[in-house]
Design an enzyme around this catalytic site. Structure first.
Site, PDB file in Angstrom:
ATOM      1  N   LYS A   1     -20.463  -2.660  12.975  1.00 19.43           N
ATOM      2  CA  LYS A   1     -19.756  -3.727  12.259  1.00 19.43           C
ATOM      3  C   LYS A   1     -19.937  -5.087  12.938  1.00 19.43           C
ATOM      4  O   LYS A   1     -19.856  -6.122  12.297  1.00 19.43           O
ATOM      5  CB  LYS A   1     -18.258  -3.410  12.175  1.00 19.43           C
TER       6      LYS A   1
HETATM    7  C1  LIG Z   1     -17.817   1.559   8.919  1.00 19.21           C
HETATM    8  C2  LIG Z   1     -18.474   2.695   9.590  1.00 19.21           C
HETATM    9  C3  LIG Z   1     -19.288   3.593   8.881  1.00 19.21           C
HETATM   10  C4  LIG Z   1     -19.473   3.510   7.385  1.00 19.21           C
HETATM   11  O1  LIG Z   1     -20.164   2.336   7.007  1.00 19.21           O
HETATM   12  P1  LIG Z   1     -20.117   1.851   5.469  1.00 19.21           P
HETATM   13  O2  LIG Z   1     -20.814   0.540   5.442  1.00 19.21           O
HETATM   14  O3  LIG Z   1     -18.652   1.736   5.140  1.00 19.21           O
HETATM   15  O4  LIG Z   1     -20.780   2.885   4.664  1.00 19.21           O
HETATM   16  C5  LIG Z   1     -19.925   4.594   9.593  1.00 19.21           C
HETATM   17  N1  LIG Z   1     -19.746   4.731  10.918  1.00 19.21           N
HETATM   18  C6  LIG Z   1     -18.971   3.888  11.636  1.00 19.21           C
HETATM   19  C7  LIG Z   1     -18.830   4.108  13.095  1.00 19.21           C
HETATM   20  C8  LIG Z   1     -18.315   2.835  11.003  1.00 19.21           C
HETATM   21  O5  LIG Z   1     -17.542   2.001  11.704  1.00 19.21           O
END
Ligand SMILES: *Cc1c(COP(=O)(O)O)cnc(C)c1O
Length: 462
Positions: free
Chosen positions: A112
């Site tokens: 993120k």
């Molecule tokens: C947010 C997240 C996901 C999922 O990502 P999306 O974009 O919502 O599909 C997978 N793994 C981790 C560690 C995350 O923080």
């Protein structure tokens, strides 16, 4: 470059406007009116460049007139300066034709950060230029919240409120959200699950009086700028394995469909991607949809990969929009149907989705077994989300190199990793004191009116 809503009934916006707006006023999500493409020569020329240079080349066609080249280059430089790896998104090899893209070297140890650090810099630049303030409210299954707080803490022109499901995030995820001392940061523990958090956030956007009153802005993956930032590492990793001269495949641990949708955009831009594989945990609505053509909500079952414990996968709407030849009214109807728990996708739209995406799922036992077996096979310690990816990636190996995305650092989920391997992954040294810091958190009920009042009061008190 203009942006339009997936429900076909909101004003067209520039990149900067779409970024500050988040959710469109018709309830839809903003997408580029036309997806720009890069020539094979331009992709080949990315070989050997820094992550920041690749980021500029990939994102520039989407920015339009919103930022000059010099402004945008500065924003990108500042966004990734705090990452702890020179390559930003390094590739490591797991097996002869299977690679892991480590996306956890940013400040909060999850992918993120790639989008949020960029958005933080973009917001700061744009709000300072306009002399405006905004209120950011975000819903998180754990990682978005800490990434947003890290990106916006201490900024004068932003208040940031994060709704997280009380008791359903890991201790470290919670600490990352509740220990920053900056007074523009507000962590709210909601009595409900992630889908409740996301639903209340959407309610706030649809309450125009509140939305305009507090100048609400969104940084969830409904925000186009987040998806765009994630397109970059599909290019950087594919090019380092020989694209555009050689095809690659990707497997993506998926919850809200934001990360994998970025891969789809990379493909539409001209990156030669063979397979894009959706990997889900036991909350497998997307995998079931790909198999059956029916998108049917079931309850969320908490798992050891909590950032993927989702039933309403917001960004899937963007894929549906393309699958239905960009007919916003059809998408609006499907989302209306979903209020009753499900919708059925037409055969033509399903064909388009299956042309672009494969899918698989991993049970809890399979996830744990993969953490253990991968450590034995390559020495790589996987977080449970990445392990879901590796398990599904293994099922889709071919002669084309497979890149599985590692979405978080294993130390963010120490209990699950320890249960699988018997040893506890340590936090990187710069975070070692996190567990001893004092927490600031407000428990909140799952009620829109009370949440809105609390947010207004907190802003007034600052
Ligand atoms: C947010 C997240 C996901 C999922 O990502 P999306 O974009 O919502 O599909 C997978 N793994 C981790 C560690 C995350 O923080």
């Amino acid at each position: 470059m203009k942006y339009i809503s997936t429900r076909g009934d909101a004003p067209e916006l520039s990149f900067a406007e779409a970024m500050l707006t988040g959710l469109a006023r018709d309830g839809g999500l903003y997408v580029p009116k036309k997806i720009p493409t890069l020539e094979a020569d331009a992709i080949a020329a990315m070989a050997g460049k820094t992550y920041e240079e690749v980021a500029f080349e990939v994102m520039k066609p989407f920015i339009g007139e919103s930022f000059t080249d010099e402004e945008f280059k500065g924003i990108i430089e500042r966004a990734y300066a705090g990452f702890r790896h020179e390559a930003r998104a390094p590739l490591v090899q797991l097996a002869p034709n299977h690679y892991l893209l480590e996306l956890f070297h940013g400040p909060t140890l999850a992918f993120k950060d790639f989008a949020m650090q960029l958005i933080g810099q973009l917001f700061q630049f744009e709000l300072t230029r306009r002399g405006e303030k905004v209120t950011i409210v975000g819903a998180t299954s754990g990682d978005t919240g800490s990434a947003a707080i890290e990106a916006f803490r201490g900024l004068d022109n932003v208040d940031v409120f994060i709704l997280f499901p009380d008791g359903r995030v890991s201790d470290i995820q919670r600490k990352q959200m509740t220990t920053p001392a900056d007074n523009n940061v507000h962590a709210l523990a909601l009595d409900g699950d992630f889908d409740d958090c996301q639903a209340r956030l959407k309610d706030m956007f649809n309450d125009f009086e509140f939305r305009d009153g507090v100048k609400l802005a969104g940084v969830n993956s409904i925000n186009w700028a987040r998806v765009l930032a994630q397109v970059v590492y599909y290019f950087s990793s594919a090019v380092s394995l020989g694209a555009p001269h050689r095809k690659v495949s990707f497997t993506v641990p998926t919850g809200n469909f934001g990360d994998i949708f970025a891969g789809y955009i990379a493909k539409r831009m001209g990156l030669p991607i063979e397979q894009l594989v959706i990997a889900t945990n036991q909350n497998d609505i997307l995998h079931r949809t790909m198999e059956t053509g029916a998108y049917t909500k079931e309850g969320v079952t908490p798992s050891i990969s909590p950032s993927m414990d989702i039933q309403v996968s917001s960004n899937f709407e963007r894929a549906l929009f393309d699958a239905y030849d960009r007919e916003g009214s059809v998408v609006a109807q499907l989302m209306e149907d979903l209020k009753d728990g499900s919708f059925t996708i037409s055969q033509g739209a399903m064909e388009m989705l299956r042309e672009n995406f494969a899918s698989g799922r991993a049970s809890e036992e399979e996830t744990t077994a993969t953490i253990k077996s991968e450590y034995a096979a390559s020495g790589e310690v996987l977080c449970p989300h990445s392990a879901v990816g590796v398990k599904v990636g293994n099922e889709h190996l071919s002669s084309v190199p497979m890149i599985t995305l590692a979405t978080a650092h294993p130390a963010k989920f120490p209990d699950a990793v320890e249960a699988a391997m018997g040893t506890r992954p340590g936090l990187p040294p710069h975070m070692a004191d996190m567990m001893d810091k004092e927490e600031r958190v407000c428990k909140v009920p799952n009620q829109l009116a009370l949440l809105e009042t609390l947010i207004k009061d907190r802003i007034a008190a600052r």
